[in-house]
Design a protein around this motif. Structure first.
Motif, PDB file in Angstrom:
ATOM      1  N   THR A 193      -2.829  -3.661   1.833  1.00 14.38           N
ATOM      2  CA  THR A 193      -2.792  -2.216   1.583  1.00 14.38           C
ATOM      3  C   THR A 193      -3.442  -1.415   2.704  1.00 14.38           C
ATOM      4  O   THR A 193      -3.099  -0.253   2.923  1.00 14.38           O
ATOM      5  N   LEU A 221      -0.277   0.779   2.346  1.00 16.28           N
ATOM      6  CA  LEU A 221      -0.404   2.092   1.722  1.00 16.28           C
ATOM      7  C   LEU A 221      -0.904   3.152   2.693  1.00 16.28           C
ATOM      8  O   LEU A 221      -0.856   4.338   2.385  1.00 16.28           O
ATOM      9  N   THR A 250      -4.190   7.407   3.240  1.00 13.24           N
ATOM     10  CA  THR A 250      -3.153   7.111   2.265  1.00 13.24           C
ATOM     11  C   THR A 250      -2.661   8.398   1.620  1.00 13.24           C
ATOM     12  O   THR A 250      -3.134   9.491   1.937  1.00 13.24           O
ATOM     13  N   TRP A 266       2.945   1.174  -3.926  1.00 10.94           N
ATOM     14  CA  TRP A 266       1.846   1.370  -4.859  1.00 10.94           C
ATOM     15  C   TRP A 266       2.037   0.527  -6.113  1.00 10.94           C
ATOM     16  O   TRP A 266       1.077  -0.074  -6.622  1.00 10.94           O
ATOM     17  N   ALA A 284       1.218  -3.022  -5.217  1.00 10.70           N
ATOM     18  CA  ALA A 284      -0.229  -3.198  -5.028  1.00 10.70           C
ATOM     19  C   ALA A 284      -0.955  -3.241  -6.371  1.00 10.70           C
ATOM     20  O   ALA A 284      -1.848  -4.078  -6.586  1.00 10.70           O
TER      21      ALA A 284
END
Length: 439
Positions: free
Chosen positions: A167, A176, A228, A190, A193
């Motif tokens: 991420t 991300l 992010t 997302w 994750a």
């Protein structure tokens, strides 16, 4: 004396007094001790785990030495047979830890070897995260069905490492952070994750929530401060998010029947202590951060804050064990630690100093509460914790006020002598408190 030793002593005393039977005492202790990390592991089991790792490394070296002599089909076929044999042997010998643990270690690491072997044979390349997710997926059945927690710990750690690494990158299926074109990552990143985070938490063995919630808390904070779609850049929101997450972890990180807070309490104390350094804050000191707050990041921060306030007020606090006075003090300190962040909205050097003073007062009140509660409950560790916090607060406040005067050797000598005197009297008072508790 550790918690488990005290528990065993108390259960033995209850059995001797006829309150419970010796069999019930033994079962109660085993039930409580089973939640400890690697509780079922003994010296022979650790040696067995090392044996499994060495066998896996030996297989790699043998295969590497004869690599050019084998064809692609032979390589994959031999691997699959060896993999199936290790899994079958681990299942058949499950009741014999000395043999089963090395086989389980081998079983866990073999998917990684197989993925690397397949990629090398067919010259595959691509997303660096995919092989590790495949490894975790292939190891998940072992983590779920094994009677020992080792595979579950390894698989949860693997998923956690992949989550953080993936991420925080910008060119993989878990990324991300903003890509090289400064564009946001797809929404499904997302979802993936969060799925990896949930899988790691689900596989983590035992009844304790501290480690999975701690990993989730750290990851969420990193997502807020990284570049992010939910980033926050203002100092006030970053501090508000960090303190609120620390309070949430402290509140939910343990079961309701557990008195001690452990690592979450240490993190909360460290976060409050970090606020004392705002004594040296200057406006715009962090203007080098790129970008500004996103709408999603701001909304999420306020949502986290609201949840932390509700949790601090409605759930039992984990700062100070004891009665109603400790409960009210603990809840007040938790709420105050979060509300301090409001002093950074449109902050000036003066309001930042007020924030630092309040942080010192929170630490002082917490330390005093620990000492008083420890004296009431005959808890030596709680007294030591309070003395440590008070000492740290005093030293920090001294450096805040007089640190700028340390410009000569004589000043350093005087400061050292003052610290030595402080240490002497604090230690003398601590011993007196502990002796009074023991009487």
């Amino acid at each position: 004396m550790s918690y488990y030793k005290r528990l065993r002593t108390d259960l033995a005393g209850a059995a001797a007094a006829g309150i419970i039977t010796p069999e019930q005492a033994q079962k109660a202790w085993e039930f409580s001790y089973s939640g400890r990390l690697f509780a079922s592991f003994k010296a022979a089991h650790w040696i067995g785990a090392a044996a499994g790792l060495f066998i896996a490394l030996g297989v790699i070296l043998v295969a590497a030495h004869n690599w050019d002599k084998l064809g692609a089909i032979a390589k994959m076929g031999a691997f699959l047979l060896f993999f199936a044999g290790a899994a079958e042997a681990a299942l058949r010998l499950e009741a014999k830890p000395a043999a089963a643990i090395p086989l389980e270690i081998l079983w866990f690491f073999m998917p990684a070897l197989g993925i690397g072997l397949y990629a090398q044979i067919f010259n595959l390349s691509g997303d660096p995260v995919k092989p590790y997710l495949a490894w975790a997926a292939l190891s998940a059945p072992l983590a779920v069905f094994s009677k020992r927690p080792l595979a579950a710990y390894l698989c949860a750690i693997l998923l956690g490492a992949v989550l953080f690494w993936g991420t925080l990158g910008s060119s993989n299926m878990l990324a991300l952070t903003a890509s090289y074109g400064h564009t946001a990552q797809p929404l499904w990143h997302w979802a993936l994750a969060l799925a990896v985070l949930g899988a790691g938490a689900a596989l983590y063995p035992g009844r304790k929530l501290e480690a999975p919630l701690g990993a989730a808390a750290v990851w969420l904070f990193l997502m807020l401060v990284a570049d992010t779609a939910i980033k926050v850049r203002s100092e006030a929101l970053v501090l508000l998010a960090g303190m609120s997450i620390a309070v949430l972890w402290l509140t939910w990180g343990r079961r309701a029947d557990e008195e001690k807070a452990g690592l979450p309490l240490t993190v909360w104390t460290a976060a409050v202590y970090a606020m004392t350094f705002f004594w040296h804050y200057t406006p715009r000191a962090y203007s080098s951060w790129r970008g500004s707050d996103t709408a999603a990041g701001g909304a999420l921060t306020w949502l986290i804050f609201a949840g932390a306030v509700a949790a601090a007020l409605l759930k039992p606090q984990r700062l100070l064990p004891g009665g109603k006075a400790e409960e009210y003090l603990g809840k007040g300190l938790l709420a105050a630690s979060m509300l301090c962040a409001f002093l950074l909205f449109d902050a000036s050097a003066g309001s930042a100093k007020v924030l630092a003073v309040l942080a010192n007062l929170i630490l002082a009140a917490f330390g005093a509460g620990c000492i008083i509660s420890g004296a009431r409950n005959s808890d030596e560790k709680l007294i030591n914790r309070g003395v440590l916090v008070i000492t740290l607060t005093a030293v920090t406040r001294f450096m805040d006020l007089f640190g700028g005067l340390l410009k000569s050797g004589v000043a350093f000598i005087i400061t050292g002598l003052a610290f030595a005197a402080l240490a002497y009297f604090i230690n003398k008072g601590r011993k007196a408190l502990i002796e009074s508790v023991k009487k």
